[in-house]
Structure formats: structure tokens, C-alpha cells
Design a protein around this motif. Structure first.
Motif, PDB file in Angstrom:
ATOM      1  N   TYR B  58      29.036  36.935  45.983  1.00 24.71           N
ATOM      2  CA  TYR B  58      29.679  38.001  45.225  1.00 24.71           C
ATOM      3  C   TYR B  58      29.043  38.146  43.844  1.00 24.71           C
ATOM      4  N   PHE B  59      28.906  37.021  43.144  1.00 22.39           N
ATOM      5  CA  PHE B  59      28.382  37.114  41.783  1.00 22.39           C
ATOM      6  C   PHE B  59      26.885  37.398  41.757  1.00 22.39           C
ATOM      7  N   ASP B  60      26.210  37.174  42.897  1.00 18.64           N
ATOM      8  CA  ASP B  60      24.782  37.475  42.976  1.00 18.64           C
ATOM      9  C   ASP B  60      24.517  38.926  43.319  1.00 18.64           C
ATOM     10  N   THR B  61      25.566  39.636  43.712  1.00 24.36           N
ATOM     11  CA  THR B  61      25.379  41.035  44.080  1.00 24.36           C
ATOM     12  C   THR B  61      25.857  41.904  42.922  1.00 24.36           C
ATOM     13  N   PRO B  62      24.933  42.416  42.127  1.00 25.20           N
ATOM     14  CA  PRO B  62      25.334  43.172  40.930  1.00 25.20           C
ATOM     15  C   PRO B  62      26.251  44.341  41.285  1.00 25.20           C
ATOM     16  N   ALA B  63      26.028  44.977  42.431  1.00 23.26           N
ATOM     17  CA  ALA B  63      26.869  46.117  42.813  1.00 23.26           C
ATOM     18  C   ALA B  63      28.331  45.697  42.887  1.00 23.26           C
ATOM     19  N   LEU B  64      28.580  44.445  43.219  1.00 21.30           N
ATOM     20  CA  LEU B  64      29.955  43.963  43.299  1.00 21.30           C
ATOM     21  C   LEU B  64      30.437  43.423  41.961  1.00 21.30           C
ATOM     22  N   SER B  65      29.603  42.557  41.360  1.00 16.39           N
ATOM     23  CA  SER B  65      30.124  41.838  40.198  1.00 16.39           C
ATOM     24  C   SER B  65      30.252  42.720  38.954  1.00 16.39           C
ATOM     25  N   THR B  66      29.549  43.848  38.900  1.00 16.19           N
ATOM     26  CA  THR B  66      29.777  44.732  37.745  1.00 16.19           C
ATOM     27  C   THR B  66      31.219  45.211  37.720  1.00 16.19           C
ATOM     28  N   SER B  67      31.869  45.210  38.880  1.00 15.19           N
ATOM     29  CA  SER B  67      33.262  45.665  38.927  1.00 15.19           C
ATOM     30  C   SER B  67      34.147  44.817  38.036  1.00 15.19           C
ATOM     31  N   ILE B  68      33.817  43.547  37.923  1.00 10.68           N
ATOM     32  CA  ILE B  68      34.648  42.694  37.075  1.00 10.68           C
ATOM     33  C   ILE B  68      34.610  43.192  35.646  1.00 10.68           C
ATOM     34  N   ILE B  69      33.375  43.413  35.157  1.00 11.71           N
ATOM     35  CA  ILE B  69      33.223  43.918  33.788  1.00 11.71           C
ATOM     36  C   ILE B  69      33.947  45.257  33.650  1.00 11.71           C
ATOM     37  N   ASN B  70      33.731  46.120  34.630  1.00 13.51           N
ATOM     38  CA  ASN B  70      34.395  47.434  34.591  1.00 13.51           C
ATOM     39  C   ASN B  70      35.909  47.290  34.503  1.00 13.51           C
ATOM     40  N   THR B  71      36.433  46.402  35.331  1.00 16.59           N
ATOM     41  CA  THR B  71      37.892  46.268  35.397  1.00 16.59           C
ATOM     42  C   THR B  71      38.449  45.727  34.086  1.00 16.59           C
ATOM     43  N   ILE B  72      37.756  44.724  33.549  1.00 22.38           N
ATOM     44  CA  ILE B  72      38.202  44.180  32.263  1.00 22.38           C
ATOM     45  C   ILE B  72      38.127  45.257  31.190  1.00 22.38           C
ATOM     46  N   ASP B  73      37.050  45.994  31.222  1.00 18.74           N
ATOM     47  CA  ASP B  73      36.821  47.050  30.244  1.00 18.74           C
ATOM     48  C   ASP B  73      37.966  48.071  30.245  1.00 18.74           C
ATOM     49  N   ILE B  74      38.237  48.648  31.409  1.00 17.35           N
ATOM     50  CA  ILE B  74      39.293  49.678  31.435  1.00 17.35           C
ATOM     51  C   ILE B  74      40.671  49.070  31.164  1.00 17.35           C
ATOM     52  N   SER B  75      40.857  47.821  31.583  1.00 18.75           N
ATOM     53  CA  SER B  75      42.174  47.203  31.358  1.00 18.75           C
ATOM     54  C   SER B  75      42.408  46.970  29.876  1.00 18.75           C
ATOM     55  N   LEU B  76      41.363  46.506  29.179  1.00 21.84           N
ATOM     56  CA  LEU B  76      41.517  46.249  27.745  1.00 21.84           C
ATOM     57  C   LEU B  76      41.824  47.527  26.991  1.00 21.84           C
ATOM     58  N   TRP B  77      41.052  48.572  27.290  1.00 21.71           N
ATOM     59  CA  TRP B  77      41.277  49.813  26.549  1.00 21.71           C
ATOM     60  C   TRP B  77      42.648  50.401  26.829  1.00 21.71           C
ATOM     61  N   SER B  78      43.005  50.468  28.107  1.00 26.32           N
ATOM     62  CA  SER B  78      44.304  51.089  28.399  1.00 26.32           C
ATOM     63  C   SER B  78      45.452  50.237  27.860  1.00 26.32           C
ATOM     64  N   THR B  79      45.278  48.911  27.888  1.00 17.05           N
ATOM     65  CA  THR B  79      46.315  48.043  27.323  1.00 17.05           C
ATOM     66  C   THR B  79      46.467  48.292  25.825  1.00 17.05           C
ATOM     67  N   LEU B  80      45.321  48.389  25.159  1.00 16.93           N
ATOM     68  CA  LEU B  80      45.348  48.649  23.723  1.00 16.93           C
ATOM     69  C   LEU B  80      46.096  49.944  23.427  1.00 16.93           C
ATOM     70  N   PHE B  81      45.727  51.013  24.146  1.00 22.77           N
ATOM     71  CA  PHE B  81      46.358  52.315  23.892  1.00 22.77           C
ATOM     72  C   PHE B  81      47.848  52.281  24.217  1.00 22.77           C
ATOM     73  N   SER B  82      48.179  51.705  25.375  1.00 24.59           N
ATOM     74  CA  SER B  82      49.599  51.787  25.740  1.00 24.59           C
ATOM     75  C   SER B  82      50.440  50.893  24.837  1.00 24.59           C
ATOM     76  N   MET B  83      49.836  49.812  24.326  1.00 22.99           N
ATOM     77  CA  MET B  83      50.607  48.973  23.405  1.00 22.99           C
ATOM     78  C   MET B  83      50.843  49.681  22.079  1.00 22.99           C
ATOM     79  N   ILE B  84      49.801  50.344  21.575  1.00 21.97           N
ATOM     80  CA  ILE B  84      49.977  51.059  20.304  1.00 21.97           C
ATOM     81  C   ILE B  84      51.014  52.168  20.475  1.00 21.97           C
TER      82      ILE B  84
END
Ligand SMILES: Nc1ncnc2c1ncn2[C@@H]1O[C@H](COP(=O)(O)OP(=O)(O)OP(=O)(O)O)[C@@H](O)[C@H]1O
Ligand SMILES: [Mg+2]
Lengths: 329, 559
Positions: B58-84
Motif C-alpha cells: 500500500y505505502f509503495d503504491t503512490p496512487a494509493l498512499s497519496t490518499s492518506i495525505i489527501n484525507t488528512i489535508d481535507i480533514s484538517l481544513w474542514s475541521t478548522l473551518f467548522s470549529m471556527i
């Protein structure tokens, strides 16, 4: 004559490391009202729950009316119980609360149940209020509802856990008399838990005084008041002076200490404060060994003797009122 | 021997059996499937144990593992906005003197009543290629992908953040503010020195709740994600698209990370979080301040307005011939295509939600009763408590695939529920178990501990006492629990997307198919039906609770 109804035999109960009851024994006679008296956390409620079968002792046994009840479930022990919180069902009327238990009785017609409930309601003087909900009643009325619910099932004995402690002083005094007279009318054996010594002294035929999971003394109110078996009982019930003398703990009640003349006294004290209490006046003083002492004197006497703060008084401690205890090891 | 006999005397066999039954049921649908999931993650396709090989791949397949970064990215931003936004909104409702607080309180909850993918759908109507605002030239951005997901997840998590802050801010110790004021502290200083410290635990919890929800949501990225992959859509693609169950299991276990982290932090935080409100706390008096009120009123209006516009867009889409080209009124969109289940999908959803509400409420309440109100069985009850919080950590996607692995196995005697409505109901009850459990046990804790003792002494059986006393006294909580189950069962997609069968299609999933097929009008129409039902249920709940309260109060007044 052996008219013992309930035998509590060497009951021990622990909760984890906490010992709630340590080798507790007592015998309760038919028709008497026994108070279990002791400070908070001494195991009173635990004892009551074990008698009820709501809790099982680690060792020891309970005998009810000659039958070993140690292993009986609560429903087979035939008692009524009233809790400090009353535990009334708020979604049922006063009458509904009483009928809830009656419906469980086998072979009872509906009419008989209602009749039973009516009797119980009359007994506690709540018949007019039978269609009200608990929250529409005063604390005292709720208390009486709980009592009616407990006695409606014609139990062989009654268990009351601090039934009056949630009420204010005036209501409490009236209910003491009410409960006592109902108990005597029915002649029902009753065990009542309380931490209020005045309640125990005024209501009980006999008192079981407990402290730290053990029974300190069992006796009539007079016995425990006049002849406390241990320093704890002496201190817990009424006001008691305790002081050490020649390796003993001496105990004497304030009303029993007498003022003596300077030639013939046991000891003396320096007066620290004088507290007028109506007919009696309480004089607080310090003994030569700097222990506190207090005595109750008729107020007139205090005036006659012209006692004042700072003056010295000579005291005599009458032998028949003075109790001596060995210092605990 | 004597010891044993004493032990058995205290033991109520019937209670023990019911308690065991509750625990076994929850264990079977919770622990067993999760175990299947984890074991699948360490097997290859032919079922041999391969250790961490799947993870390494999984971690050797960039097509898959980029999803982790993507997911963290969108989660952080939306969490920030909804908390504010959630904080601002809650502050407005608790610490200012704005008008319309009751209205704002209810409109803040709009997102709860519709599936997350409908938030995305609404955004498409507004900002998509043919969106109202895009065509008016007001939205020159690319909605599909990262931006769309962030906005959708912000909408999705906003009510949670708002509710948590609302509860926290409602209880304020007025003395602190008076003290701060008397020292001449500025507004910003009071905010940072008094308000934030006062609610610091809520800030931490709200962060984790929002982050976890955004991290694991499937519906919105499915509709609006485009080529922007996140973990939840990956799980779906692996399992439903490529039938690569082992990789699906790997991604599924990754979805558990934020929940596990939040559990750990929660334990650390909660052990210190005691007695923050002192008994002497005084009511906070809110000073008049026009500037503040104007600011917060504007904020609330914007948020509420946005939600309403979203609903209006759906209404327009659902009730017109062919948005945006032909805006003539029509009800044709409500004749749903047979291929997605037709109107049957909606009635199926209702059936499923009703069954979830009924069986879920019964199970949760009996379960909570056994945990809270039985004496003895200390270890079993502790275990039961532990089980009850675990579902909180399980994203719907994880429940979905874990259920496939567990129930679809030929050797499982429970295999027969696979492909029926029952498995959907079980998945929903499990998915939403924890919050109702807390509601039920909180309510039962408030009932007098001695009811059980009294009924024992009167020889009234426990079940009778339960039905005649505990249940009636807990009616408001029971209604709340039923409503919670119903509304969530109506809107959920993540767990059921793996479990529904061709014979039993449901509304929320039908919407995804309609959207995929380009039937936006139908998708919007179906969304409206779900919204209507849920709002209706909520109103019925509020009315019922008010009625119950009135009845008990009435009894009080007649003293
Ligand atoms: N179910 C229980 N689990 C653990 N400990 C208990 C339990 N019940 C009682 N105890 C402990 O046993 C001791 C005796 O408790 P009990 O309730 O019998 O005291 P009490 O004399 O009735 O006190 P109070 O006047 O406060 O009601 C206490 O220290 C209490 O903490
Ligand atoms: Mg007690």
C-alpha cells in the motif's frame, strides 16, 4: 422466655478491602422497634440490606422467625422496606404505588387489594390524597406513602433506612410519633437505621450502637445512655465528659458532675465560658491536666454561686455516675 | 462450598442470562467482524498469511498512499473551518444578545437531516459547472475535488462542532468574567485568557470529533471528489470496484487511526477534567454591545443563509423540469427510475430506519439497564461498558467491509442475514450505538437506585418493574434515542453501501446512483423526501417531549 424473632449471627461483609460489617450479632424480639444507630459509613445500611436479602453476607447467618433465611431471596423473607429516598414510583399515584406490590400477591381479589390499600392509607392518614402523584405531596406525606406501601403487604417485619433524615425538624418530630404509634398498633417488628441519636433514644425499644463495622453495645435507650459500654458509645450518645485518670478513661455526663466545696472534692477546674440554655446553664472549664470538661447546672444555682469566667470551681464526680474504661491498646 | 452457596444466593440467574445475551449479541456483531477485518488485512488473495506485505504494498503504491495525505489535508481544513464557525455560532447563541436564537439553533442542525452526499449535491447546484452562482460568474473556482470536499465536510461537521461548543459555553462561571472585567481586560484578552481555557477540553474533543467525521466520510467525496482520492473512496474502489478485499481491509484499518488517537487523547484529557464548574459559579450576565451583536448576527445569518440556500437549490432542482435549462414546475422527478429502486428505495429506507429505531432503542435501553441497574457481575458489566464505547471509533466504511468479511463467510451460521434488510439494520444499530447508550445510561443513572430493591422486596419481577417504572420514567430519553437512530439510518451511506442488495435498495444510495447517471433532478427530489421525513420526525419528537413535560408539570401545579 425466648420470643426472639430475628437472629443476626456473626455477620461479616466486605466490599473489596473495605470491611462494612465485622462479626455482627444481634437478636431482635417479636414486636419491638430496634434502632441501629451509628455514624455515617459504619455499616448500618449494609446490615439492613443483608437482613433484607438485598446483599449476601460473606459469613454468618440470618434467622427469621426460627427459619434460616441466609440463602433466601428478598421476596421470600416477607418484609416491608422504606428507604431514605422513599423510592416512590413517580408515574403512579399514591394508591397506584401501594397497589403495585399488592397485585403481586397470589390469590387476592381486586376488591381485597383495594381494601388492603385503603386500610394502609387510613393508617398513615393519606386516604384523601390517594389519587395524587408523589411530586404533589410534601416530604412528610411522601414518607408516609412509602410507609403505607411497605405495610400494605402485611409483612412480618419492617425495615426503615433513615426514614426521616430528609425531612425538616418539625415534620420529623411528628413523624417519629406517628411511626412509633403505627408500629405499636400493628405490633410489627421493626428495624430502623438512623444516625440521629435523639431519634433512636425517643423511638426505640432497644438500640444497637455501631461504629466502624462492629456492634459497640445493644441495650434499651436508658441502658446505653446511663451505662455506655464503651467510650465510643459514651461519646456518641448525649454529651459526655471524658478525661484520663490513673491510666483509665473516665466518663461522666455534664448533668452528673456536682459542685463541691474546697475541702472535699475530686478535682477542680477553671471556668472558660458560661452558656445560658434556659432552665440549665452549661459551664465549660479546663481540668488541671488541661483536658476540657463541661457541666450542666440549674441556672439559679449558677447565679447563686456567682460563677464567672476565670473563677475556679471544685468538682465531685459521683461514683455511681462515673464510668471507667481501660485505655484501648 | 459455603462461599459458593453464598455467591449463588446473591446471583440472580435470570439477570445474568439477559446480561450475557446482551454482551454476546454486541460481541458477535462488533468484535467478530472487526477481527475478520484485521485478519483479512494480513492475508493475500488466496488466504495465506503475509504479515505486513499488504501494508508495504500500500505505502509503495503512490496512487494509493497519496490518499492518506489527501484525507488528512481535507480533514484538517474542514475541521478548522467548522470549529471556527461552530464556535462563533455557539458563542452568538450563548454569549450575545442577538435576536432569533431559537431559530438559529434549529437551522444549525439542517445538515444532520440529510446525507453528506446531499451537501455535496447542493454545492454542485450552486457552484458546479452549471451552478447558479458559477453561471452568474460568482464562483471562478474548480468545485470538484479538494475544494468541494472541504466545503462539504465543513457543512457536515459544523453541527457537531456547534453543539459541543454550545453545551460548553452554556455553562459559564460569571465570576471569572466579572473578575476579568474589573481588571479592565480587553475582549480579545478575555477570549484567550478566560473563555478558551474554560472550554479547552471541548476544543480538543471537538477537534477529534470533526476530524474523525471528515476523515472517514464517504458520501461527499463520492459525489464531489472527482479525481481527488481519499481513504473512504479508496476502500470502496478496492472492495466494490476491484474486489481486492485485502487491500480494502488495509485501507479500512487506516480509517481507524484518528478514532484510536482520539480515544487515547480523550483518556488523558478526561482523567484530568474533573470539577471544572464549581458549585458557586454564578450566572453570566451578558452586557449590551451593539457592535458585538451585529457581528455575530451577521455570522449566524450567513451560516444559516448558506444552509437555506443549499436547501432551496435542492428544492429548485427537484421541482423543475430540467435545471438549469428549463425551470418549469414539475413533480416528474419524483417518479424515480426503476434501475435505482424507484419509490421503493424510499419506502425501503423508511422501513429500515423504523426497524433500526425500534430494535436499536430496545436493545440499547435493555443493554444500558443491565449495565446500570444490576448488582454484582462487576467484571461483565465493566466489559459491557467497554464494548459500548467501541462503536464510536468505528467509521461506517469499516463496519461495512467488516460485515462483508464476517457475514458473507460461508462457514458463518449467521450467513443468512447477508443480503437482507436485517444486516442493514444491524449495521446501523452498531454504527450508532454509543451515543444512545450514553443517553440511556445517563437517564437510568438518575432514577432512584432503590426502585430495584423496593420491587424485590415486594416480589415484583424485574421485567415488570422495568416496563412499569423504568421505561415510563425514561420516555423522553427513549424518544430521543429512537429519533437519533431513525434520522441517522435515513441519511447513512457509508456502512450500508457495502451491504444493501439488489432486492433492497435504499434512498441515500439511490441518490448516489442518480447522481452518477446524471439524473440530478431525481437526486434532488429524493433528497427532499429524506429531509422532509427527518424534519417531520424531529418535529414529532419535540412535540412529544413537550407534551410529556407539560403532563408532568401539570401534575406539579395542582398541589
Ligand atoms: N456496594 C458497595 N460497594 C462498595 N462499598 C460499599 C458498598 N456499600 C457500602 N460500602 C461501604 O461499606 C461501608 C458501610 O456502608 P453503609 O452504607 O452500610 O454505611 P451506613 O452506616 O449506612 O452509612 P450512612 O449513614 O452514610 O448511610 C462504607 O464504607 C461504604 O463505603
Ligand atoms: Mg446508610
Amino acid at each position: 422466655m425466648n420470643n426472639s424473632f430475628l437472629e443476626i449471627e456473626t455477620i461479616t461483609k466486605t466490599f473489596g478491602k473495605q470491611t462494612a460489617l465485622d462479626n455482627v450479632s444481634a437478636s431482635i424480639n417479636k414486636g419491638e422497634l430496634v434502632c441501629v444507630l451509628g455514624p455515617s459509613g459504619c455499616g448500618k445500611t449494609t446490615l439492613l440490606r443483608i437482613i433484607a436479602g438485598l446483599e449476601t453476607a460473606d459469613s454468618g447467618s440470618i434467622v427469621i422467625d426460627g427459619r434460616d433465611a441466609t440463602f433466601l431471596p428478598p421476596s421470600k423473607r416477607n418484609f416491608g422496606i422504606v428507604f431514605q429516598s422513599y423510592a416512590l414510583f413517580p408515574n403512579m399515584t399514591v394508591q397506584g404505588n401501594i397497589l403495585f406490590g399488592l397485585r403481586q400477591k397470589r390469590g387476592m381479589t381486586k376488591a381485597a387489594m383495594v381494601e388492603k390499600a385503603r386500610e394502609a392509607l387510613h393508617l398513615v392518614d393519606l386516604f384523601e390524597h390517594r389519587n395524587k402523584y408523589p411530586r404533589q405531596l410534601s416530604g412528610g406525606m411522601q414518607q408516609r406513602t412509602a410507609l403505607a406501601r411497605a405495610i400494605a403487604l402485611s409483612p412480618a417485619f419492617l425495615l426503615l433506612d433513615e426514614p426521616l433524615s430528609a425531612l425538616d425538624a418539625k415534620v420529623r418530630a411528628k413523624l417519629r410519633r406517628d411511626i412509633r404509634s403505627i408500629q405499636q398498633d400493628l405490633g410489627i417488628t421493626t428495624i430502623m437505621v438512623t444516625h440521629d441519636q435523639e431519634e433512636a433514644l425517643t423511638m426505640a425499644d432497644r438500640i444497637i450502637v455501631m461504629n466502624n463495622a462492629v456492634v459497640e453495645q445493644i441495650g434499651t435507650p436508658c441502658e446505653v445512655y446511663d451505662h455506655p459500654a464503651t467510650p465510643f458509645v459514651a461519646n456518641f450518645i448525649g454529651t459526655m465528659n471524658t478525661y484520663t485518670d490513673a491510666g483509665n478513661i473516665c466518663a461522666i455526663r455534664p448533668e452528673n458532675i456536682e459542685i463541691a466545696d474546697s475541702t472535699d472534692h475530686d478535682t477542680w477546674a477553671e471556668i472558660r465560658s458560661i452558656e445560658f440554655k434556659g432552665a440549665l446553664t452549661r459551664v465549660h472549664g479546663v481540668l488541671p491536666n488541661s483536658e476540657d470538661v463541661c457541666l450542666d447546672l440549674p441556672s439559679d444555682r449558677v447565679k447563686d454561686l456567682n460563677l464567672m469566667e476565670g473563677s475556679t470551681i471544685h468538682l465531685s464526680m459521683p461514683k455511681d455516675h462515673l464510668r471507667k474504661y481501660a485505655v484501648a491498646a | 462450598m459455603d462461599k459458593l452457596r453464598r455467591y449463588l444466593t446473591g446471583l440472580r440467574v435470570s439477570q445474568l442470562l439477559v446480561l450475557l445475551l446482551c454482551l454476546v449479541m454486541l460481541t458477535v456483531v462488533l468484535i467478530f467482524p472487526i477481527f475478520s477485518l484485521f485478519s483479512k488485512a494480513f492475508l493475500n488473495k488466496s488466504g495465506d498469511f503475509v504479515g505486513f506485505a499488504n501494508y508495504i504494498k500500500y505505502f509503495d503504491t503512490p496512487a494509493l498512499s497519496t490518499s492518506i495525505i489527501n484525507t488528512i489535508d481535507i480533514s484538517l481544513w474542514s475541521t478548522l473551518f467548522s470549529m471556527i464557525l461552530g464556535f462563533g455560532y455557539a458563542f452568538a447563541l450563548t454569549r450575545t444578545r442577538i435576536k432569533g436564537k431559537a431559530f438559529f439553533k434549529y437551522t444549525a442542525l439542517i445538515p444532520i437531516f440529510i446525507p453528506t452526499l446531499v451537501h455535496a449535491l447542493g454545492l454542485v447546484y450552486l457552484f458546479g459547472k452549471q451552478g447558479i452562482l458559477t453561471r452568474a460568474g460568482l464562483f471562478p473556482f474548480e468545485l470538484y475535488g479538494r475544494l468541494g470536499i472541504i466545503i462539504s465536510e465543513t457543512i457536515y461537521t459544523f453541527p457537531q462542532a456547534f453543539l459541543m461548543f454550545y453545551v460548553a459555553l452554556e455553562f459559564a462561571d460569571g465570576r471569572l468574567y466579572e473578575a476579568a472585567e474589573s481588571m479592565g481586560a480587553s475582549h480579545a484578552r478575555v477570549l484567550f485568557r478566560v473563555t478558551f481555557p474554560e472550554i479547552k477540553y471541548t476544543i480538543v474533543s471537538a477537534f477529534f470529533v470533526c476530524f474523525t467525521l471528515a476523515f472517514t466520510d464517504f458520501g461527499a467525496p463520492k459525489v464531489i471528489g472527482g479525481s481527488f482520492n481519499v481513504l473512504a473512496t479508496d476502500v470502496y474502489k478496492q472492495v466494490a470496484g476491484q474486489f481486492n478485499f485485502n487491500m480494502g481491509a488495509v485501507v479500512g484499518t487506516l480509517l481507524l487511526i484518528p478514532a484510536v488517537a482520539s480515544f487515547t487523547v480523550d483518556r488523558l484529557v478526561n482523567s484530568k477534567n474533573s470539577g471544572t464548574i464549581s458549585a458557586r459559579a454564578t450566572q453570566l450576565t451578558i452586557k449590551a454591545s451593539t457592535g458585538r451583536d451585529v457581528f455575530f448576527f451577521t455570522l449566524c445569518s450567513l451560516v444559516t443563509g448558506f444552509f437555506l440556500v443549499l436547501i432551496i437549490a435542492l428544492a429548485i432542482g427537484g421541482l423543475t423540469e430540467n435545471y438549469p435549462y428549463n425551470l418549469a414546475f414539475t413533480l416528474d422527478n419524483f417518479s424515480f427510475n426503476r434501475s435505482v429502486g424507484g419509490m421503493g428505495a424510499y419506502t425501503n429506507s423508511l422501513k429500515m430506519a423504523l426497524a433500526t429505531a425500534i430494535f436499536g432503542t430496545i436493545f440499547v435501553f435493555v443493554y444500558a439497564y443491565m449495565i446500570e441497574k444490576t448488582a454484582g457481575f462487576t467484571l461483565l458489566r465493566r466489559f459491557g461498558k467497554l464494548l459500548s464505547v467501541l462503536p464510536l471509533a468505528l467509521p461506517g466504511m469499516v463496519i461495512g467491509i467488516a460485515f462483508i468479511f464476517f457475514f458473507n463467510s460461508k462457514t458463518n451460521p449467521l450467513n443468512f442475514v447477508y443480503g437482507t434488510m436485517a444486516i442493514l439494520v444491524i449495521a446501523n444499530i452498531l454504527h450508532y450505538f454509543s451515543v444512545p447508550f450514553l443517553t440511556a445510561s445517563g437517564c437510568l443513572k438518575k432514577l432512584d437506585r432503590e426502585y430495584e430493591s423496593v420491587s424485590d422486596s415486594m416480589n415484583v419481577p424485574r421485567w415488570k418493574m422495568f416496563i412499569r417504572v423504568s421505561v415510563p420514567l425514561s420516555l423522553p430519553a427513549i424518544l430521543e434515542i429512537s429519533m437519533y437512530f431513525f434520522v441517522n439510518a435515513m441519511v447513512t451511506v457509508s456502512a450500508v453501501v457495502f451491504l444493501y442488495s439488489a432486492n433492497f435498495k435504499i434512498a441515500a444510495i439511490a441518490i448516489t446512483h442518480m447522481e452518477e447517471a446524471g439524473d440530478f433532478g431525481q437526486a434532488a427530489a429524493m433528497s427532499l423526501l429524506i429531509l422532509l421525513m427527518n424534519v417531520g420526525v424531529r418535529i414529532a419528537y419535540e412535540a412529544a417531549v413537550r407534551l410529556i413535560k407539560r403532563r408532568t408539570n401539570h401534575q406539579e401545579v395542582t398541589v
